[in-house]
Write a protein that holds these residues in place. Structure first.
Motif, PDB file in Angstrom:
ATOM      1  N   ILE A 307      -9.444 106.486  18.386  1.00 54.08           N
ATOM      2  CA  ILE A 307      -8.536 106.340  19.530  1.00 54.08           C
ATOM      3  C   ILE A 307      -7.808 107.635  19.880  1.00 54.08           C
ATOM      4  N   GLY A 308      -7.812 108.617  18.992  1.00 55.03           N
ATOM      5  CA  GLY A 308      -7.148 109.878  19.287  1.00 55.03           C
ATOM      6  C   GLY A 308      -5.628 109.785  19.195  1.00 55.03           C
ATOM      7  N   ILE A 309      -4.985 110.931  19.368  1.00 54.77           N
ATOM      8  CA  ILE A 309      -3.526 111.022  19.223  1.00 54.77           C
ATOM      9  C   ILE A 309      -2.973 111.879  20.355  1.00 54.77           C
ATOM     10  N   ALA A 310      -1.917 111.400  20.996  1.00 54.02           N
ATOM     11  CA  ALA A 310      -1.266 112.184  22.045  1.00 54.02           C
ATOM     12  C   ALA A 310      -0.569 113.398  21.431  1.00 54.02           C
ATOM     13  N   PRO A 311      -0.476 114.509  22.164  1.00 49.62           N
ATOM     14  CA  PRO A 311       0.108 115.734  21.596  1.00 49.62           C
ATOM     15  C   PRO A 311       1.531 115.568  21.088  1.00 49.62           C
ATOM     16  N   GLU A 312       2.338 114.733  21.753  1.00 53.02           N
ATOM     17  CA  GLU A 312       3.739 114.607  21.331  1.00 53.02           C
ATOM     18  C   GLU A 312       3.885 113.927  19.969  1.00 53.02           C
ATOM     19  N   HIS A 313       2.835 113.241  19.495  1.00 48.82           N
ATOM     20  CA  HIS A 313       2.918 112.561  18.198  1.00 48.82           C
ATOM     21  C   HIS A 313       2.479 113.453  17.036  1.00 48.82           C
ATOM     22  N   LEU A 314       1.726 114.500  17.309  1.00 50.89           N
ATOM     23  CA  LEU A 314       1.138 115.301  16.237  1.00 50.89           C
ATOM     24  C   LEU A 314       2.178 115.874  15.275  1.00 50.89           C
ATOM     25  N   PRO A 315       3.318 116.422  15.753  1.00 52.98           N
ATOM     26  CA  PRO A 315       4.275 117.011  14.800  1.00 52.98           C
ATOM     27  C   PRO A 315       4.942 116.004  13.871  1.00 52.98           C
ATOM     28  N   HIS A 316       4.840 114.689  14.194  1.00 57.23           N
ATOM     29  CA  HIS A 316       5.576 113.682  13.432  1.00 57.23           C
ATOM     30  C   HIS A 316       4.685 112.805  12.563  1.00 57.23           C
ATOM     31  N   LEU A 317       3.403 113.077  12.540  1.00 63.54           N
ATOM     32  CA  LEU A 317       2.478 112.167  11.856  1.00 63.54           C
ATOM     33  C   LEU A 317       2.746 112.064  10.362  1.00 63.54           C
ATOM     34  N   PHE A 318       3.279 113.123   9.751  1.00 67.73           N
ATOM     35  CA  PHE A 318       3.468 113.125   8.302  1.00 67.73           C
ATOM     36  C   PHE A 318       4.881 112.728   7.903  1.00 67.73           C
ATOM     37  N   GLU A 319       5.667 112.226   8.862  1.00 68.53           N
ATOM     38  CA  GLU A 319       6.992 111.717   8.539  1.00 68.53           C
ATOM     39  C   GLU A 319       6.877 110.291   7.991  1.00 68.53           C
ATOM     40  N   ARG A 320       7.852 109.920   7.179  1.00 73.84           N
ATOM     41  CA  ARG A 320       7.818 108.597   6.559  1.00 73.84           C
ATOM     42  C   ARG A 320       7.909 107.489   7.605  1.00 73.84           C
ATOM     43  N   PHE A 321       7.002 106.533   7.514  1.00 78.96           N
ATOM     44  CA  PHE A 321       6.970 105.323   8.346  1.00 78.96           C
ATOM     45  C   PHE A 321       6.747 105.630   9.830  1.00 78.96           C
ATOM     46  N   TYR A 322       6.290 106.831  10.143  1.00 77.77           N
ATOM     47  CA  TYR A 322       6.054 107.134  11.561  1.00 77.77           C
ATOM     48  C   TYR A 322       4.721 106.518  11.978  1.00 77.77           C
ATOM     49  N   ARG A 323       4.752 105.846  13.128  1.00 73.49           N
ATOM     50  CA  ARG A 323       3.542 105.227  13.676  1.00 73.49           C
ATOM     51  C   ARG A 323       3.389 105.624  15.134  1.00 73.49           C
ATOM     52  N   VAL A 324       2.168 105.982  15.504  1.00 75.94           N
ATOM     53  CA  VAL A 324       1.899 106.294  16.907  1.00 75.94           C
ATOM     54  C   VAL A 324       2.048 105.040  17.753  1.00 75.94           C
ATOM     55  N   ASP A 325       1.460 103.947  17.300  1.00 79.60           N
ATOM     56  CA  ASP A 325       1.578 102.652  17.966  1.00 79.60           C
ATOM     57  C   ASP A 325       1.990 101.645  16.898  1.00 79.60           C
ATOM     58  N   LYS A 326       3.275 101.331  16.830  1.00 79.16           N
ATOM     59  CA  LYS A 326       3.796 100.529  15.722  1.00 79.16           C
ATOM     60  C   LYS A 326       3.130  99.164  15.632  1.00 79.16           C
ATOM     61  N   ALA A 327       2.972  98.491  16.760  1.00 78.26           N
ATOM     62  CA  ALA A 327       2.384  97.143  16.730  1.00 78.26           C
ATOM     63  C   ALA A 327       0.930  97.209  16.274  1.00 78.26           C
ATOM     64  N   ARG A 328       0.190  98.174  16.811  1.00 79.06           N
ATOM     65  CA  ARG A 328      -1.232  98.262  16.463  1.00 79.06           C
ATOM     66  C   ARG A 328      -1.407  98.669  15.008  1.00 79.06           C
TER      67      ARG A 328
END
Length: 373
Positions: A307-328
Motif C-alpha cells: 500500500i505504500g507510505i505517504a511522505p509525511e509519515h516516513l519520519p515517524h514510522l519508528f516511534e512507539r505505537f505510531y500507525r499510518v492508518d490506525k484502524a487498518r
C-alpha cells in the motif's frame, strides 16, 4: 541585604571589578609618586643648566618651591583623575555585570519553570557569544524534554488503549459465560486464548522495548553471514507468505562480508520488517529481501509492492505505537512497537535503520545497515 548582594553573581562581578580598579589605582599612585619627582628633578636640572649652582641660594630655593608645587599639583590631579576614573569604571562595571547576569537570570527562571513541568519554556538567543550558545543549548534541551514528555503521555494513552481492547473482549465473553448468554465451546475458549495471548505478547514487547531503549539488551555477538541471517528469517516466516499468496524472494549474494552481530536479534529485526511487509501487501503481491555491501557496512533491504507510505509519515514510522492508518493497522494485528524495537536493536549494533516509499500504492522499502565484522 548586603550579604545577599555579595552572594549574587552580579555582586561578585561588581566587587571583582572594584578590586581591579583599586589595584590599578594603588599601582598608579605608587608608580607616579615614585618616578615623577625624579624625572621632574632631572628635567629641571637640564633646563637650568650647569650655571645654576653658581647662581646661589635663590635658584635653589626656587627649584625646591617649584618641586613642591609640582608634587602638590600632581597629587591633586591624581586624586581628581582617580575619582573620575572610579566613577566611570563603576558605571561601566554595573552595565557589564547586568549584561552578563541578565541572560543567566533568564536561564535560571526558565529552568525553574521547566522543573515545575512547563516544558514549553524558552529563552531568547540574541547574543552570538558563549551565553547565546548556552541559551541555544538550553532551548534544545527544553525541546527534547518537551518531546519526551509528549511521548511519555502518548505512551501511557497508547498502552492503555492497547490493553483495553483485549481486556474488554475477555471481560465481555466471561460475563456472557457467567450469565449463560454465551455458550461455552471450543470457539469461545479459542477466542479467549487468543486475546490473552495478545495481552501477553504486548507485555513482552513492552518489556523488550524498555530494555532496548535503555540499551540493556544482552547481545551475543559473533561473525555471521548475511546469507545465513536472511535464510533463517525467510524460513521462519515463509509459511505465512505462502498462506496469504504473497511471493517472498530473497536476493543476497553469497560473497558478502560477514557482520559481527547477535544473530537472533538481527533475525528478529528481519522478521519484524518482513511481517510488516506481509501485512501491507495484498495477495498476489511480492516482497523482496536484498543485501549488499556499501563501503564498510552491509545494508539489508525489505521491499514490498504493497500500500505504500505517504511522505509525511516516513519520519515517524519508528516511534512507539505510531500507525499510518490506525484502524487498518489494528485490524491487521500490528502492535505499533515492532519497528521501535527493531530500531533499538539495530542501533545497539552501531547500525542505522530507515524507510523509503514513493507514496501510497507504490510499495515501501525498509532498510538497515550493519558494520562489517
Amino acid at each position: 541585604m548586603e550579604a545577599r548582594i555579595r552572594g549574587s553573581l552580579r555582586g561578585k562581578l561588581f566587587l571583582a571589578h572594584l578590586l581591579v580598579i583599586a589595584v590599578g589605582m594603588v599601582t598608579l599612585f605608587v608608580a607616579t609618586l615614585s618616578i615623577a619627582p625624579t624625572l621632574f628633578d632631572r628635567l629641571m636640572g637640564g633646563m637650568m643648566g650647569p650655571g645654576a649652582s653658581s647662581a646661589g641660594g635663590m635658584m635653589t630655593g626656587m627649584a625646591e618651591t617649584t618641586t613642591q608645587a609640582f608634587r602638590s599639583a600632581m597629587l591633586q590631579a591624581l586624586l581628581l583623575s582617580a575619582g573620575a576614573a572610579t566613577l566611570a569604571a563603576v558605571i561601566v562595571s554595573l552595565f557589564v555585570s547586568t549584561r552578563i547576569v541578565t541572560p543567566i537570570q533568564r536561564l535560571l527562571a526558565a529552568s525553574g519553570r521547566i522543573a515545575s513541568g512547563h516544558y514549553a519554556e524558552r529563552v531568547p538567543t540574541t547574543d552570538p557569544d558563549e551565553l547565546g550558545a548556552l541559551a541555544a543549548q538550553f532551548n534544545t534541551m527544553a525541546t527534547a524534554l518537551e518531546a519526551a514528555e509528549r511521548r511519555r503521555v502518548a505512551l501511557i494513552g497508547d498502552v492503555a488503549h492497547e490493553l483495553r481492547t483485549p481486556l474488554a473482549t475477555i471481560e465481555g465473553y466471561t460475563e456472557g459465560l457467567l450469565d449463560g448468554v454465551v455458550a461455552p465451546g471450543a470457539e469461545t475458549w479459542a477466542l479467549l486464548h487468543d486475546e490473552a495471548g495478545r495481552l501477553r505478547r504486548l507485555v513482552q514487547e513492552l518489556q523488550e522495548l524498555s530494555r532496548a531503549e535503555a540499551r540493556q539488551l544482552p547481545l551475543q555477538l559473533r561473525r555471521c553471514s548475511p546469507v545465513e541471517l536472511v535464510e533463517q528469517a525467510v524460513r521462519r516466516i515463509g509459511a505465512q507468505f505462502a498462506e496469504k499468496g504473497v511471493t517472498l524472494t530473497p536476493d543476497v549474494p553469497t560473497d558478502l562480508p560477514a557482520v559481527q552481530v547477535d544473530a537472533d536479534r538481527i533475525i528478529q529485526v528481519l522478521i519484524n520488517l518482513l511481517g510488516n511487509a506481509l501485512r501491507s501487501t495484498p495477495p498476489g503481491g511480492t516482497v523482496q529481501v536484498r543485501a549488499k555491501q556499501q563501503q564498510d557496512t552491509v545494508t539489508f533491504h525489505v521491499a514490498d509492492s504493497g500500500i505504500g507510505i505517504a511522505p509525511e509519515h516516513l519520519p515517524h514510522l519508528f516511534e512507539r505505537f505510531y500507525r499510518v492508518d490506525k484502524a487498518r493497522s489494528r485490524a491487521l494485528g500490528g502492535s505499533g512497537i515492532g519497528l521501535t524495537i527493531s530500531r533499538a536493536i539495530v542501533e545497539a549494533h552501531d547500525g542505522q535503520i530507515w524507510a523509503a516509499s514513493a507514496g501510497p500504492g507504490q510499495g515501501a522499502t525498509f532498510s538497515f545497515s550493519l558494520p562489517m565484522a
